[in-house]
Motif scaffolding. Structure first.
Motif, PDB file in Angstrom:
ATOM      1  N   SER A 127       6.481   2.935  -4.794  1.00 51.11           N
ATOM      2  CA  SER A 127       5.674   3.380  -5.547  1.00 51.11           C
ATOM      3  C   SER A 127       6.073   4.525  -6.632  1.00 51.11           C
ATOM      4  CB  SER A 127       4.189   3.513  -4.993  1.00 51.11           C
ATOM      5  OG  SER A 127       3.260   3.747  -6.063  1.00 51.11           O
ATOM      6  N   ARG A 128       6.399   5.773  -5.750  1.00 49.04           N
ATOM      7  CA  ARG A 128       6.680   6.660  -6.423  1.00 49.04           C
ATOM      8  C   ARG A 128       7.931   6.615  -7.289  1.00 49.04           C
ATOM      9  NH1 ARG A 128       3.523  11.149  -3.538  1.00 49.04           N
ATOM     10  NH2 ARG A 128       2.000   9.836  -2.706  1.00 49.04           N
ATOM     11  N   ALA A 129       8.929   5.974  -6.779  1.00 49.17           N
ATOM     12  CA  ALA A 129      10.100   5.731  -7.418  1.00 49.17           C
ATOM     13  C   ALA A 129       9.998   4.794  -8.660  1.00 49.17           C
ATOM     14  CB  ALA A 129      11.031   4.737  -6.332  1.00 49.17           C
ATOM     15  N   GLY A 171       3.375  19.425  -4.518  1.00 49.69           N
ATOM     16  CA  GLY A 171       2.820  18.418  -3.426  1.00 49.69           C
ATOM     17  C   GLY A 171       3.790  17.594  -2.781  1.00 49.69           C
ATOM     18  N   LYS A 172       3.633  16.432  -2.683  1.00 52.77           N
ATOM     19  CA  LYS A 172       4.465  15.574  -2.027  1.00 52.77           C
ATOM     20  C   LYS A 172       5.777  15.072  -2.608  1.00 52.77           C
ATOM     21  CE  LYS A 172       3.707  10.841   0.085  1.00 52.77           C
ATOM     22  NZ  LYS A 172       3.090   9.980   0.794  1.00 52.77           N
ATOM     23  N   TRP A 173       6.807  14.913  -2.121  1.00 52.88           N
ATOM     24  CA  TRP A 173       8.091  14.504  -3.011  1.00 52.88           C
ATOM     25  C   TRP A 173       8.285  13.156  -2.540  1.00 52.88           C
ATOM     26  CZ3 TRP A 173      10.408  14.318  -7.303  1.00 52.88           C
ATOM     27  CH2 TRP A 173      11.942  14.025  -7.151  1.00 52.88           C
ATOM     28  N   VAL A 218      -5.509  11.404  -0.071  1.00 50.76           N
ATOM     29  CA  VAL A 218      -6.216  11.524   0.879  1.00 50.76           C
ATOM     30  C   VAL A 218      -5.583  10.772   2.091  1.00 50.76           C
ATOM     31  CG1 VAL A 218      -8.466  12.020   0.079  1.00 50.76           C
ATOM     32  CG2 VAL A 218      -7.365   9.713  -0.234  1.00 50.76           C
ATOM     33  N   HIS A 219      -4.198  11.060   2.146  1.00 50.15           N
ATOM     34  CA  HIS A 219      -3.507  10.306   3.275  1.00 50.15           C
ATOM     35  C   HIS A 219      -3.792  10.931   4.855  1.00 50.15           C
ATOM     36  CE1 HIS A 219       0.146   9.208   5.296  1.00 50.15           C
ATOM     37  NE2 HIS A 219       0.863   8.348   4.375  1.00 50.15           N
ATOM     38  N   SER A 220      -3.488  10.112   5.698  1.00 44.64           N
ATOM     39  CA  SER A 220      -3.563  10.707   7.105  1.00 44.64           C
ATOM     40  C   SER A 220      -2.616  11.805   7.144  1.00 44.64           C
ATOM     41  CB  SER A 220      -3.258   9.546   8.248  1.00 44.64           C
ATOM     42  OG  SER A 220      -2.164   9.111   8.065  1.00 44.64           O
ATOM     43  N   LEU A 233       3.328   0.645  -0.921  1.00 43.02           N
ATOM     44  CA  LEU A 233       3.285   1.847   0.001  1.00 43.02           C
ATOM     45  C   LEU A 233       4.032   2.977  -0.974  1.00 43.02           C
ATOM     46  CD1 LEU A 233       5.189   0.331   3.009  1.00 43.02           C
ATOM     47  CD2 LEU A 233       2.987   1.092   2.990  1.00 43.02           C
ATOM     48  N   CYS A 234       3.916   4.031  -0.130  1.00 42.70           N
ATOM     49  CA  CYS A 234       4.125   5.387  -1.045  1.00 42.70           C
ATOM     50  C   CYS A 234       5.595   5.529  -1.714  1.00 42.70           C
ATOM     51  CB  CYS A 234       4.066   6.444   0.093  1.00 42.70           C
ATOM     52  SG  CYS A 234       2.580   6.757   0.935  1.00 42.70           S
ATOM     53  N   SER A 235       6.541   5.444  -0.842  1.00 37.23           N
ATOM     54  CA  SER A 235       7.870   5.932  -1.281  1.00 37.23           C
ATOM     55  C   SER A 235       8.463   5.111  -2.661  1.00 37.23           C
ATOM     56  CB  SER A 235       8.707   5.908  -0.453  1.00 37.23           C
ATOM     57  OG  SER A 235       9.859   6.510  -0.895  1.00 37.23           O
ATOM     58  N   ALA A 237      -2.831  10.746  -6.453  1.00 41.52           N
ATOM     59  CA  ALA A 237      -3.703  10.748  -5.313  1.00 41.52           C
ATOM     60  C   ALA A 237      -2.686  10.001  -4.247  1.00 41.52           C
ATOM     61  CB  ALA A 237      -4.976  10.301  -5.434  1.00 41.52           C
ATOM     62  N   ASP A 238      -2.894  10.151  -2.986  1.00 43.14           N
ATOM     63  CA  ASP A 238      -2.276   9.470  -1.797  1.00 43.14           C
ATOM     64  C   ASP A 238      -3.348   8.599  -1.130  1.00 43.14           C
ATOM     65  OD1 ASP A 238      -0.375   8.606  -0.237  1.00 43.14           O
ATOM     66  OD2 ASP A 238       0.369  10.506   0.349  1.00 43.14           O
ATOM     67  N   ASP A 239      -2.869   7.308  -1.182  1.00 42.50           N
ATOM     68  CA  ASP A 239      -3.690   6.330  -0.260  1.00 42.50           C
ATOM     69  C   ASP A 239      -5.153   6.373  -0.652  1.00 42.50           C
ATOM     70  OD1 ASP A 239      -1.173   6.057   1.127  1.00 42.50           O
ATOM     71  OD2 ASP A 239      -2.217   6.310   3.108  1.00 42.50           O
ATOM     72  N   GLN A 240      -5.480   6.499  -2.038  1.00 43.97           N
ATOM     73  CA  GLN A 240      -6.962   6.329  -2.236  1.00 43.97           C
ATOM     74  C   GLN A 240      -7.171   4.911  -2.742  1.00 43.97           C
ATOM     75  OE1 GLN A 240      -8.388   8.738  -5.749  1.00 43.97           O
ATOM     76  NE2 GLN A 240      -9.877   9.434  -4.312  1.00 43.97           N
ATOM     77  N   SER A 259      -3.825   6.546  -7.984  1.00 42.49           N
ATOM     78  CA  SER A 259      -3.570   6.691  -6.567  1.00 42.49           C
ATOM     79  C   SER A 259      -2.063   5.885  -6.499  1.00 42.49           C
ATOM     80  CB  SER A 259      -4.567   6.099  -5.750  1.00 42.49           C
ATOM     81  OG  SER A 259      -3.955   6.008  -4.357  1.00 42.49           O
ATOM     82  N   ASP A 260      -1.235   6.281  -5.394  1.00 42.64           N
ATOM     83  CA  ASP A 260      -0.094   5.743  -5.286  1.00 42.64           C
ATOM     84  C   ASP A 260       0.123   4.172  -4.723  1.00 42.64           C
ATOM     85  OD1 ASP A 260      -0.488   6.532  -2.624  1.00 42.64           O
ATOM     86  OD2 ASP A 260       1.777   7.038  -2.262  1.00 42.64           O
ATOM     87  N   ASN A 261      -1.019   3.907  -3.996  1.00 41.70           N
ATOM     88  CA  ASN A 261      -1.114   2.789  -3.491  1.00 41.70           C
ATOM     89  C   ASN A 261      -2.512   2.301  -2.623  1.00 41.70           C
ATOM     90  OD1 ASN A 261       0.852   4.342  -0.967  1.00 41.70           O
ATOM     91  ND2 ASN A 261      -1.162   3.399  -0.349  1.00 41.70           N
ATOM     92  N   GLY A 262      -2.956   1.358  -2.492  1.00 44.82           N
ATOM     93  CA  GLY A 262      -4.395   1.124  -2.058  1.00 44.82           C
ATOM     94  C   GLY A 262      -4.869   1.835  -0.767  1.00 44.82           C
ATOM     95  N   ALA A 289      -5.427  -4.073   1.943  1.00 43.22           N
ATOM     96  CA  ALA A 289      -5.376  -2.702   2.006  1.00 43.22           C
ATOM     97  C   ALA A 289      -3.701  -2.180   1.545  1.00 43.22           C
ATOM     98  CB  ALA A 289      -5.630  -2.253   3.166  1.00 43.22           C
ATOM     99  N   LYS A 290      -3.530  -0.987   1.876  1.00 39.08           N
ATOM    100  CA  LYS A 290      -2.292  -0.379   1.832  1.00 39.08           C
ATOM    101  C   LYS A 290      -1.156  -1.351   2.604  1.00 39.08           C
ATOM    102  CE  LYS A 290       0.370   3.631   3.222  1.00 39.08           C
ATOM    103  NZ  LYS A 290       0.352   5.093   3.704  1.00 39.08           N
ATOM    104  N   GLY A 291       0.019  -1.691   2.235  1.00 45.60           N
ATOM    105  CA  GLY A 291       0.856  -2.144   3.090  1.00 45.60           C
ATOM    106  C   GLY A 291       0.986  -3.745   2.570  1.00 45.60           C
TER     107      GLY A 291
END
Ligand code: CA
Length: 463
Positions: A92-94, A145-147, A228-230, A88-90, A48-51, A286-289, A305-307
Motif C-alpha cells: 500500500s505504501r509502495a 514514523g513508519k517507513w 493504530v497498528h498492533s 496490507l501495509c508495505s 494512519a496504520d490499520d485504521q 489509512s494504509d489498509n482496512g 478486513a485487513k488482508g
C-alpha cells in the motif's frame, strides 16, 4: 460561503494559488499580475496504520471521539469511496509513494519483519518517490514514523528523496518506551536515538518541530503513524478518557486513537499558528482496512478486513483539506485511490506530470472543483496473489482467494452480501476479461507471500 459562491470564486483562488497567502490577502486579485516570488503549497500527508473504515466520528464511530480528524473532513473533502492499492501495509505504501500500482513493479506482497524479509525486499531503486519529485521541485522533504519500504542502507528514506527522517524502518513498533528494547531502534536520520516518549506523542512533537523549522519554504511532510497498528499499547493520559469502557482491548485501541487524533490536532494548531493553513494541503488516510480481530478496528458496513480484497480491506478513511482552495464539508462519492495523491499534489504545486512516468494515479483537482462530472477512474484493480478484485462504476468483481470470482453491486449492496456472478454472468465475464488484461501487464512478484503460521487470520496480523 455556499458551494455556488465557492465555485464562482474558485477560479480566482486557482489564479492566486501560487502566491503567498499574506500577499494574496494584502493585494487581492490584483496581485496575480505581480512578479512576487511564487510560494508553492506545502503538503502534509498523514497516514494512519490499520485504521478501519468505521473508526472516525465522521465515518460513524460512536465510542471513540476523533474531533481533530473529523474537523479535517468538515472543513475539507471526505471521500466515501477512497481506496488504497493493497490490503496490507508495505505494498500500500509502495503505491502511495510512487503513484503507481505496486504490482506494476513487482511489489505485490508484504515482506515480514527484517529477520525474515526476503533479501531483495524494498522499493526498487528504479522507482521514483513522492519525495524525490517534491525535492526536485524545491521542497524540503521529511518523513516521520513508519517507513516499511526497505531495510537495507540503500533503501533508507534519506536515499529516497527525504531530507529528514525520524522513525523506524520496519512494519510495526512498540509504542511505550522500554518495550521490545533492542529489537527495532528509533532513528533520527541514520542515527539510533533514545526515545523516551509514547511514539505517537513523539511523532507529533517531531511534526510540530518540522513545520516550525520549514515554515519559510515549501515542505512535503509524510507523517506515517504506526497508530493504530498492533501491539495495543497506550498511556494513562489517553486511557483515562475511556475509563467507562468495559472491553479492555477496545479501551486500549480507543486510547491509541485518541493519541493519534491529538497528534493531528497539534499539527493543525501549528499550521494555524504560523498562518500556513491556506498554504498547506493536508491529506489523511489509512494504509489498509482494520484488522478487526486483532485490534477491534471496525470496517462497518464493509465486509472483510485487513488482508483481504473485500471492501473492508481496501476502502479506508480518506480526507483532503485545503482551506479556501478546495470545497469544505463535502463528501466525494466517486472512487479514488491513494495513487492519485502524488499527481494531485504535483498539480496543486503548479507542476506537470510527465506521461513518461507512467503513473496510474491522476490529478483529482478538476473533479473536486466540479470542473468535470466524469469519474476520475473507469476501473480500479487489486492483486495480491490469489486475492484479486476490480471495481468499475458500482460493480465489483472479487476473488477472495483461490475461490471463484464473486460479483457485487456496491450501490445496492455495500456490504458485498449478494453474489450476482451467476445472475449477471455476462457482466462478470466482461469484468474478468478487463481484470486479466490488466493483470497480464503487471510484473511477476519480486518476492513471495510469507508462509502461513498455523490457524487464525494471519493476514490480519501481518505487519
Ligand atoms: Ca497497515
Amino acid at each position: 460561503m455556499n458551494r455556488r459562491e465557492f465555485l464562482k470564486s474558485s477560479a480566482v483562488f486557482a489564479s492566486m494559488m501560487c502566491l503567498p497567502s499574506a500577499l494574496r490577502k494584502a493585494c487581492g486579485a490584483a496581485a496575480t499580475s505581480s512578479s512576487a516570488p511564487v510560494r508553492k503549497p506545502n503538503v502534509l500527508l498523514i497516514l494512519a496504520d490499520d485504521q478501519g473504515y468505521a473508526e472516525l466520528g465522521v465515518q460513524g464511530c460512536k465510542d471513540v471521539p476523533t474531533p481533530n480528524i473529523d474537523s479535517l473532513a468538515k472543513n475539507g473533502i471526505r471521500f466515501s469511496d477512497g481506496y488504497v492499492a493493497c490490503c496490507l501495509c508495505s505494498p500500500s505504501r509502495a503505491g502511495l509513494m510512487t503513484g503507481k500500482y505496486p504490482e506494476s513493479f513487482g511489489y505485490e506482497f508484504n515482506p515480514g519483519p527484517p529477520s525474515v524479509a526476503p533479501a531483495n525486499f524494498g522499493l526498487p531503486l528504479t522507482e521514483t518517490t513522492f519525495a524525490d519529485r517534491f525535492k526536485k521541485m524545491g521542497y524540503a522533504t521529511g518523513v516521520i514514523g513508519k517507513w516499511h519500504l526497505g531495510y537495507k542502507p540503500e533503501l533508507h528514506p534519506l536515499k529516497r528523496g527525504f531530507d529528514e527522517f525520524y522513525g523506524f524502518l520496519s512494519g510495526a513498533h512498540n509504542y511505550l518506551p522500554g518495550k521490545g528494547k533492542g529489537k527495532e531502534p528509533i532513528l533520527r536520520g541514520e542515527e539510533r536515538v533514545e526515545q523516551p516518549e509514547y511514539t505517537t506523542d513523539a511523532f507529533a512533537r517531531e511534526t510540530v518541530e518540522f513545520i516550525d523549522r520549514h515554515k519559510s519554504e515549501p515542505f512535503f511532510l509524510y507523517l506515517s503513524f504506526n497508530a493504530v497498528h498492533s501491539p495495543l499499547e497506550a498511556t494513562d493520559k489517553y486511557l483515562k478518557r475511556f475509563e467507562s469502557m468495559k472491553d479492555g482491548k477496545r479501551k486500549k485501541y480507543a486510547a491509541m486513537t485518541a493519541a493519534l487524533d491529538d497528534a493531528v490536532g497539534l499539527a493543525m494548531d501549528k499550521l494555524r499558528e504560523l498562518k500556513l493553513e491556506e498554504d498547506t494541503i493536508v491529506i489523511y488516510l489509512s494504509d489498509n482496512g482494520g484488522p478487526t480481530g486483532v485490534t477491534t478496528s471496525l470496517n462497518t458496513p464493509l465486509k472483510g478486513a485487513k488482508g483481504n480484497v473485500y471492501e473492508g480491506g481496501i476502502r479506508i478513511p480518506f480526507i483532503m483539506h485545503w482551506k479556501n482552495h478546495l470545497p469544505a464539508g463535502e463528501v466525494y462519492k466517486k472512487p479514488v485511490i491513494s495513487l492519485d495523491l502524488m499527481p494531485t499534489c504535483i498539480a496543486a504545486a503548479g507542476e506537470k506530470v510527465d506521461p513518461e512516468w507512467k503513473l496510474d494515479g491522476i490529478n483529482l483537482l478538476p473533479y473536486l472543483r466540479d470542473e468535470t462530472t466524469d469519474a476520475p477512474h473507469e476501473t480500479l484493480f487489486w492483486r495480491m496473489g490469489d486475492k484479486r478484485a476490480i471495481r468499475q462504476g458500482d460493480w465489483k468483481l472479487v476473488a477472495p482467494g483461490k475461490q471463484e470470482f464473486e460479483l457485487y453491486n456496491l450501490a445496492e449492496d455495500i456490504s458485498e452480501t449478494k453474489d450476482l456472478a451467476k445472475e449477471q454472468s455476462e457482466k462478470a465475464k466482461q469484468l474478468r476479461e478487463i481484470f486479466e488484461s490488466w493483470s497480464g501487464q503487471m510484473k511477476q512478484p519480486l518476492w513471495g507471500s510469507k508462509p502461513s503460521k498455523g490457524k487464525g487470520n494471519n493476514a490480519e496480523q501481518e505487519e
